[in-house]
Motif scaffolding. Structure first.
Motif, PDB file in Angstrom:
ATOM      1  N   VAL A 117       0.503  -1.115  -0.506  1.00 52.81           N
ATOM      2  CA  VAL A 117       0.309   0.460  -0.162  1.00 52.81           C
ATOM      3  C   VAL A 117       0.428   1.676  -0.192  1.00 52.81           C
ATOM      4  O   VAL A 117       2.293   1.316   0.773  1.00 52.81           O
ATOM      5  CB  VAL A 117      -1.014   0.008   1.292  1.00 52.81           C
ATOM      6  CG1 VAL A 117      -0.094  -0.157   2.633  1.00 52.81           C
ATOM      7  CG2 VAL A 117      -1.511   1.133   1.309  1.00 52.81           C
ATOM      8  N   SER A 118       0.327   1.843  -0.894  1.00 50.21           N
ATOM      9  CA  SER A 118       1.570   4.148  -1.099  1.00 50.21           C
ATOM     10  C   SER A 118       0.297   4.856  -0.651  1.00 50.21           C
ATOM     11  O   SER A 118      -0.953   4.564  -1.662  1.00 50.21           O
ATOM     12  CB  SER A 118       2.148   3.387  -2.276  1.00 50.21           C
ATOM     13  OG  SER A 118       3.169   3.086  -2.353  1.00 50.21           O
ATOM     14  N   LEU A 119       0.509   5.125   0.076  1.00 54.43           N
ATOM     15  CA  LEU A 119       0.110   7.006   0.492  1.00 54.43           C
ATOM     16  C   LEU A 119       1.144   7.765  -0.260  1.00 54.43           C
ATOM     17  O   LEU A 119       2.248   8.182   0.717  1.00 54.43           O
ATOM     18  CB  LEU A 119      -0.361   6.435   1.977  1.00 54.43           C
ATOM     19  CG  LEU A 119      -1.221   5.534   1.835  1.00 54.43           C
ATOM     20  CD1 LEU A 119      -1.754   5.987   3.702  1.00 54.43           C
ATOM     21  CD2 LEU A 119      -2.364   5.938   1.487  1.00 54.43           C
ATOM     22  N   SER A 120       1.023   8.405  -0.929  1.00 49.53           N
ATOM     23  CA  SER A 120       2.581   9.846  -0.975  1.00 49.53           C
ATOM     24  C   SER A 120       3.425   9.707  -0.442  1.00 49.53           C
ATOM     25  O   SER A 120       3.542   9.975   0.518  1.00 49.53           O
ATOM     26  CB  SER A 120       0.979  10.856  -1.018  1.00 49.53           C
ATOM     27  OG  SER A 120       0.679  11.412  -0.275  1.00 49.53           O
ATOM     28  N   TYR A 121       4.324   8.869  -0.492  1.00 48.29           N
ATOM     29  CA  TYR A 121       5.148   8.877  -0.036  1.00 48.29           C
ATOM     30  C   TYR A 121       5.798   8.079   1.195  1.00 48.29           C
ATOM     31  O   TYR A 121       6.446   7.802   2.806  1.00 48.29           O
ATOM     32  CB  TYR A 121       5.841  10.940   0.258  1.00 48.29           C
ATOM     33  CG  TYR A 121       6.312  11.219  -1.124  1.00 48.29           C
ATOM     34  CD1 TYR A 121       6.979  10.828  -1.476  1.00 48.29           C
ATOM     35  CD2 TYR A 121       5.654  12.208  -0.733  1.00 48.29           C
ATOM     36  CE1 TYR A 121       7.074  12.270  -2.509  1.00 48.29           C
ATOM     37  CE2 TYR A 121       5.509  13.037  -2.095  1.00 48.29           C
ATOM     38  CZ  TYR A 121       6.109  13.077  -3.112  1.00 48.29           C
ATOM     39  OH  TYR A 121       6.305  13.832  -4.319  1.00 48.29           O
ATOM     40  N   CYS A 122       4.369   6.927   1.446  1.00 44.63           N
ATOM     41  CA  CYS A 122       4.799   6.577   3.080  1.00 44.63           C
ATOM     42  C   CYS A 122       4.676   5.142   1.818  1.00 44.63           C
ATOM     43  O   CYS A 122       3.683   5.045   0.904  1.00 44.63           O
ATOM     44  CB  CYS A 122       3.641   6.338   4.219  1.00 44.63           C
ATOM     45  SG  CYS A 122       4.197   7.716   4.828  1.00 44.63           S
ATOM     46  N   HIS A 123       4.868   3.737   2.254  1.00 42.52           N
ATOM     47  CA  HIS A 123       5.048   2.987   1.868  1.00 42.52           C
ATOM     48  C   HIS A 123       4.695   1.434   2.720  1.00 42.52           C
ATOM     49  O   HIS A 123       5.726   1.674   3.341  1.00 42.52           O
ATOM     50  CB  HIS A 123       5.975   2.206   0.597  1.00 42.52           C
ATOM     51  CG  HIS A 123       6.217   3.717  -0.471  1.00 42.52           C
ATOM     52  ND1 HIS A 123       7.316   4.835   0.131  1.00 42.52           N
ATOM     53  CD2 HIS A 123       5.599   3.922  -1.755  1.00 42.52           C
ATOM     54  CE1 HIS A 123       7.026   5.555  -0.604  1.00 42.52           C
ATOM     55  NE2 HIS A 123       5.973   5.343  -1.886  1.00 42.52           N
ATOM     56  N   ALA A 124       3.970   0.984   2.629  1.00 38.87           N
ATOM     57  CA  ALA A 124       4.397  -0.935   3.284  1.00 38.87           C
ATOM     58  C   ALA A 124       3.931  -1.590   2.192  1.00 38.87           C
ATOM     59  O   ALA A 124       3.706  -1.297   1.290  1.00 38.87           O
ATOM     60  CB  ALA A 124       2.758  -0.658   4.656  1.00 38.87           C
ATOM     61  N   TYR A 125       4.583  -3.046   3.271  1.00 39.18           N
ATOM     62  CA  TYR A 125       4.125  -3.833   1.946  1.00 39.18           C
ATOM     63  C   TYR A 125       4.223  -5.002   2.893  1.00 39.18           C
ATOM     64  O   TYR A 125       5.308  -5.256   3.725  1.00 39.18           O
ATOM     65  CB  TYR A 125       5.161  -4.008   0.595  1.00 39.18           C
ATOM     66  CG  TYR A 125       6.444  -4.133   1.059  1.00 39.18           C
ATOM     67  CD1 TYR A 125       6.969  -5.394   0.788  1.00 39.18           C
ATOM     68  CD2 TYR A 125       7.098  -2.762   0.835  1.00 39.18           C
ATOM     69  CE1 TYR A 125       8.642  -4.783   0.801  1.00 39.18           C
ATOM     70  CE2 TYR A 125       8.027  -2.748   1.000  1.00 39.18           C
ATOM     71  CZ  TYR A 125       9.238  -3.441   1.028  1.00 39.18           C
ATOM     72  OH  TYR A 125      11.085  -3.859   1.050  1.00 39.18           O
ATOM     73  N   THR A 126       4.258  -6.122   2.438  1.00 34.05           N
ATOM     74  CA  THR A 126       3.986  -7.665   3.295  1.00 34.05           C
ATOM     75  C   THR A 126       4.694  -8.496   2.458  1.00 34.05           C
ATOM     76  O   THR A 126       5.866  -8.337   1.341  1.00 34.05           O
ATOM     77  CB  THR A 126       2.747  -8.497   3.854  1.00 34.05           C
ATOM     78  OG1 THR A 126       2.269  -8.334   2.330  1.00 34.05           O
ATOM     79  CG2 THR A 126       2.240  -7.968   4.277  1.00 34.05           C
TER      80      THR A 126
END
Length: 134
Positions: A36-45
């Motif tokens: 999931v990406s939110l304008s300059y914040c990223h997370a993944y599994t």
């Protein structure tokens, strides 16, 4: 910054689709997916599985002056398909600031359970979660 593309380069893995990177590590197949990406914040599994076990961890990064918080959640079902436990945080909450990264430790995914990563961009309140990994 550890984005999905960067992760593929770091582990020397090959991308199998636009959303997944798979690497064989010993008896485990390790897959990096469901971000999931939110304008300059990223997370993944990152998920590693073998015939008897499935473990998952969340990975997070921030860029361009952003501060983000992120965590790993799990949802469990009963054998009859009813929800046993809705999405619940199972990791610590991690804070990442511009050009830094963090990750949870490995968490057992469990039987009839799925996991996802969630992230909030602190300065805007923007938030999101990935799809569950089962």
């Amino acid at each position: 910054m550890f984005t999905l593309a960067t992760a593929a380069l770091l582990v020397g893995a090959t991308a199998t689709s636009a959303n997944a990177v798979v690497q064989q590590v010993g008896n485990y197949a390790v897959q990096i997916t469901n971000g999931v990406s939110l304008s300059y914040c990223h997370a993944y599994t990152e998920n590693k599985t073998n015939d008897t076990n499935s473990d998952i961890k969340g990975k997070f990064d921030a860029a361009n002056g952003s501060t983000c918080t992120a965590w790993l959640e799990r949802k469990r079902y009963n054998p009859d398909g009813s929800v046993q436990q809705d999405w619940t945080r199972v990791s610590d909450v991690y804070s990442v600031q511009s050009w830094t990264a963090a990750e949870t430790g490995w968490h057992w995914n469990g039987t009839n359970a799925g996991s996802r990563v969630c992230i909030i961009r602190v300065d805007t309140g923007e938030r999101g979660c990935s799809k569950g990994v089962w």
